[in-house]
Design a protein around this motif. Structure first.
Motif, short mmCIF file in Angstrom:
data_model
loop_
_atom_site.label_atom_id
_atom_site.label_comp_id
_atom_site.label_asym_id
_atom_site.label_seq_id
_atom_site.Cartn_x
_atom_site.Cartn_y
_atom_site.Cartn_z
N PRO A 119 0.84 -1.21 0.00
CA PRO A 119 0.00 0.00 0.00
C PRO A 119 0.88 1.26 0.00
N VAL A 120 0.30 2.36 -0.44
CA VAL A 120 1.05 3.62 -0.58
C VAL A 120 1.63 4.07 0.77
N LEU A 121 0.87 3.97 1.84
CA LEU A 121 1.38 4.41 3.16
C LEU A 121 2.56 3.56 3.61
N ALA A 122 2.53 2.29 3.33
CA ALA A 122 3.65 1.41 3.70
C ALA A 122 4.90 1.79 2.91
N LYS A 123 4.71 2.09 1.61
CA LYS A 123 5.86 2.52 0.80
C LYS A 123 6.43 3.83 1.31
N LEU A 124 5.56 4.78 1.64
CA LEU A 124 6.03 6.07 2.18
C LEU A 124 6.78 5.88 3.49
N ALA A 125 6.25 5.02 4.36
CA ALA A 125 6.91 4.78 5.64
C ALA A 125 8.29 4.16 5.44
N LEU A 126 8.39 3.17 4.55
CA LEU A 126 9.69 2.53 4.30
C LEU A 126 10.68 3.52 3.69
N LYS A 127 10.22 4.25 2.69
CA LYS A 127 11.13 5.20 2.04
C LYS A 127 11.57 6.31 2.99
N THR A 128 10.66 6.80 3.82
CA THR A 128 11.03 7.85 4.78
C THR A 128 11.99 7.30 5.83
N THR A 129 11.75 6.06 6.26
CA THR A 129 12.64 5.44 7.25
C THR A 129 14.05 5.29 6.71
N ILE A 130 14.18 5.05 5.43
CA ILE A 130 15.51 4.92 4.83
C ILE A 130 16.08 6.30 4.48
N ALA A 131 15.22 7.20 3.97
CA ALA A 131 15.71 8.50 3.48
C ALA A 131 16.11 9.45 4.61
N MET A 132 15.41 9.42 5.73
CA MET A 132 15.69 10.39 6.79
C MET A 132 17.10 10.24 7.37
N PRO A 133 17.53 9.04 7.78
CA PRO A 133 18.90 8.96 8.28
C PRO A 133 19.94 9.26 7.20
N PHE A 134 19.64 8.86 5.97
CA PHE A 134 20.59 9.12 4.89
C PHE A 134 20.76 10.62 4.65
N THR A 135 19.65 11.35 4.56
CA THR A 135 19.75 12.79 4.30
C THR A 135 20.35 13.53 5.49
N TYR A 136 19.95 13.15 6.72
CA TYR A 136 20.50 13.85 7.88
C TYR A 136 22.00 13.62 7.98
N HIS A 137 22.42 12.37 7.80
CA HIS A 137 23.85 12.07 7.90
C HIS A 137 24.63 12.78 6.79
N SER A 138 24.04 12.90 5.62
CA SER A 138 24.71 13.58 4.51
C SER A 138 24.85 15.08 4.79
N PHE A 139 23.76 15.73 5.16
CA PHE A 139 23.83 17.18 5.42
C PHE A 139 24.70 17.49 6.63
N ASN A 140 24.61 16.69 7.66
CA ASN A 140 25.45 16.92 8.84
C ASN A 140 26.91 16.63 8.52
N GLY A 141 27.17 15.70 7.61
CA GLY A 141 28.54 15.44 7.17
C GLY A 141 29.13 16.65 6.47
N VAL A 142 28.32 17.33 5.64
CA VAL A 142 28.77 18.56 4.99
C VAL A 142 29.05 19.63 6.05
N ARG A 143 28.21 19.68 7.05
CA ARG A 143 28.41 20.64 8.16
C ARG A 143 29.74 20.36 8.86
N HIS A 144 30.03 19.10 9.10
CA HIS A 144 31.30 18.76 9.75
C HIS A 144 32.49 19.05 8.84
N LEU A 145 32.33 18.86 7.55
CA LEU A 145 33.40 19.22 6.63
C LEU A 145 33.66 20.72 6.64
N MET A 146 32.60 21.52 6.79
CA MET A 146 32.78 22.97 6.93
C MET A 146 33.57 23.29 8.20
N TRP A 147 33.27 22.56 9.26
CA TRP A 147 34.02 22.78 10.51
C TRP A 147 35.48 22.38 10.34
N ASP A 148 35.75 21.35 9.54
CA ASP A 148 37.13 20.91 9.35
C ASP A 148 37.99 21.97 8.67
#
Length: 182
Positions: A119-148
């Protein structure tokens, strides 16, 4: 340590020229020492004493008294998302390697067909569960590179970039989750 320094200072004063003329009862009190009493005891007795002492020690309040701040919450989330992403990748790779032996079908076509039937809600939940840590870790990684490279170390900038990472992560995770779902 403080008592030892006071004792050494009193000894230096006593050894100084004219110290006998300046001798007072207060300086005599500084030079007094008490004998050290020691006793031997067995290992179990020593452990019991140590356990009683540990029960009386104060516990550091750390998380109970500090208000959560974006700096330490963001740092913890960056580590957690990194572990979640790498752990998920390792689990999937291990399952993919074992799949031919167990009869599982983890090829891209099989996985895509299985998820497409959800179902559409199950697909959204799975994709969000995978996308959220990926995007946060990516953007925060860029933030840490700026600090470096030495950028964005002022408190105001650290707080702004922290909340910017959160906002960008949520927006991009929702965008990635919705892409191709509808």
């Amino acid at each position: 340590m403080l008592a030892q320094r006071a004792f050494h200072q009193a000894l230096r004063r006593a050894a100084a020229p004219g110290a006998v003329a300046n001798f007072t009862p207060a300086s005599a009190a500084l030079m007094q020492s008490r004998p050290v009493a020691t006793s031997t005891m067995s290992e179990p007795e020593g452990r019991k004493i140590l356990e009683k002492q540990r029960l009386n020690r104060p516990v550091s309040p750390h998380l109970q008294i500090y208000r959560p701040q974006i700096t330490w919450v963001g740092s913890g989330l960056n580590r957690i998302t990194g572990v979640a992403l790498s752990g998920g990748l390792y689990l999937y790779v291990a399952a993919y390697v074992v799949a031919p032996l167990t009869g599982w079908h983890l090829e891209s076509q099989s996985v895509a067909a299985a998820v497409a039937a959800w179902p559409v809600l199950a697909k959204l939940a799975l994709k969000t569960t995978i996308a959220m840590p990926f995007t946060y870790h990516s953007f925060n990684g860029v933030r840490h590179l700026m600090w470096d490279v030495g950028m964005g170390f002022k408190n105001k900038q650290v707080i702004q970039t922290g909340w910017t990472c959160v906002a960008l992560s949520v927006a991009s995770a929702v965008g990635l989750a919705c892409y191709g779902t509808f």
